[in-house]
Write an enzyme that holds these catalytic residues in place. Structure first.
Site: not given
Lengths: 295, 295
Positions: B56, B100, B123
């Site tokens: 990422k 994460q 997200d």
């Protein structure tokens, strides 16, 4: 001739049972010094809305829930309405807030729905509550699909592994219904006006839920023999009679269970609104040996 | 012999195209004095998570998005992590925040997901964003299903009226995928481990999406000839090779389109994360003659 006749899922009876239990829970709360309190906001003069709101007040009163009756002018500004909502958000004596929809054109329904504190959102329409529901972690449930789930509980009709077909994808019935059925391990299909060959889907359903808003839309030939049929419709036919989305007479010959119209899903919706209000009032209260923390 | 061979939906190529366009959008933003900035929080030493987070950062860097690399100890308390999240919520120079997953046991993933400001939730996992998506009013979209939608756009594959069957009901793929397909007028069926006769459902799908996490779970016989097949799986087979949820060789003989593994859905996920970050940075900025207000 051995015509199968579907058993009726009696919403009048079941909602009465639920309301009686709620009455007892309210008594327990009052003994602890808590009166469940619901703020009902009605904007304007829509006749149907007035009837709905009146019925909600009456149902609440019978159970012992106190209601606050807020009637606002048709031409109220969005800002003024939002101020009202915030006032009840901040009032600790209020457990539930409900704004009757539809709202006049000058007001964004989305903004108003989002302004209600999620922990007082008795209708379960706030996006964060819809989100929790779809993530299988429900806090507050939309009343109509929640009421439908109660039939499956009461009549002990299995859901897990069943093929559930929902006709209609509204935010207040079809979509949350899909989430509840999925959370209960059903295989779920959502159909709607753009679905091709609808009948092919409905004919495979073990559980068929019609929430489409067209009188007698689902016919005998659309239903699998032995299916459980839930009729969410409330339509006036050309004779002015209240009829569902399901052609009840024909479908009753093939279904195993069916909700009548009236007296099926309808009475359950208000009962669930009352249950949600009582639940919110119970939150954080010690009842028996458990402290209630459900949302 | 006239074996049909499915066309490949090329995620490597499409994600490159998207990333190149994003690079241009970032250049425009920088000319206006705005650098898109993404905070990436990694807790502990999970090897897979480290790889994901590294990828990422690298993808962001290539596009011109600045990232903040926050590495926290495995034994951090929930409270400390929530404090970090709130710090970035309040920092106006940060446009996106990503924690994460999975998180260590002492920390509630739900609490952390809910703590991220919805307007910085790149997200798309915050319940309020999931709720908006399910109410057909999306603000931020989960990256994997969003990436899948891009294939349909790019290859001009129709969705409206199609029979879409999703295998798997996770909160990050199956459920939001269902919402996106429904919002695009597909008839949508969600199947899962409790579904009976799964193959009967998959064989009727015009569009079949496998997100189940079992190597080569979907076989040729499970697929309708001419179907579009999306393979979300990333599994290691017994030889250690990366394989999808779809038995690619056999299914390619009947499907019309298929996403390969690797090189299909995988590369799209990170591209969508980048797009969401850029979108958030563009919010409220005048670009050309339009003021961007998309969420």
């Amino acid at each position: 001739m051995n015509k199968m006749v579907a058993k009726l899922l009696d919403g009048k009876e079941l909602s009465k049972e639920i309301r009686n239990k709620l009455k007892q829970r309210v008594t327990v709360l009052k003994e602890k010094g808590i009166t469940p309190k619901l703020a009902v906001i009605l904007v304007g003069e829509d006749e149907a809305s007035k009837v709905y709101v009146h019925n909600k007040h009456r149902a609440a009163e019978k159970i012992g829930i106190e209601t606050i009756d807020i009637k606002l002018a048709q031409d109220i500004t969005e800002k003024e309405l939002l101020l009202q909502v915030r006032k009840y958000n901040e009032d600790d004596s209020i457990h539930g807030i409900l704004v009757q929809l539809p709202l006049p054109k000058q007001i964004s329904e989305e903004k108003v729905t989002c302004a209600i504190a999620p922990e007082k959102d008795v209708d379960g329409f706030h996006p964060v509550n819809i989100g929790h529901l779809f993530m299988n972690n429900p806090h507050s449930l939309p009343c109509t699909p929640h009421g439908i789930m109660k039939f499956f509980e009461k009549y002990e009709l299995p859901i897990a592994g069943k093929n559930v077909v929902i006709v209609g994808r509204s935010n207040i019935v079809g979509r949350p219904m899909a989430a509840m059925m999925l959370n209960n391990d059903a295989t779920v299909t959502i159909t709607h006006s753009k679905t091709k060959n609808l009948s092919e889907f409905t004919r495979q359903a073990d559980i068929l839920i019609a929430a489409v808003g067209h009188a007698a839309f689902i016919k005998k030939n659309d239903v699998k023999p032995g299916a459980v049929v839930i009729d969410v419709g409330m339509n006036r036919n050309d004779k002015g009679k209240l009829v569902g989305d399901v052609e009840q007479k024909g479908v009753s010959e093939v279904a195993s269970y069916i909700t009548p119209v009236p007296g099926g899903v309808g009475p359950m919706t208000i009962a669930m609104l009352m249950e949600q209000t009582v639940k919110f009032a119970e939150r954080g209260v010690q009842i028996g040996n458990r402290k209630v923390s459900n949302g």
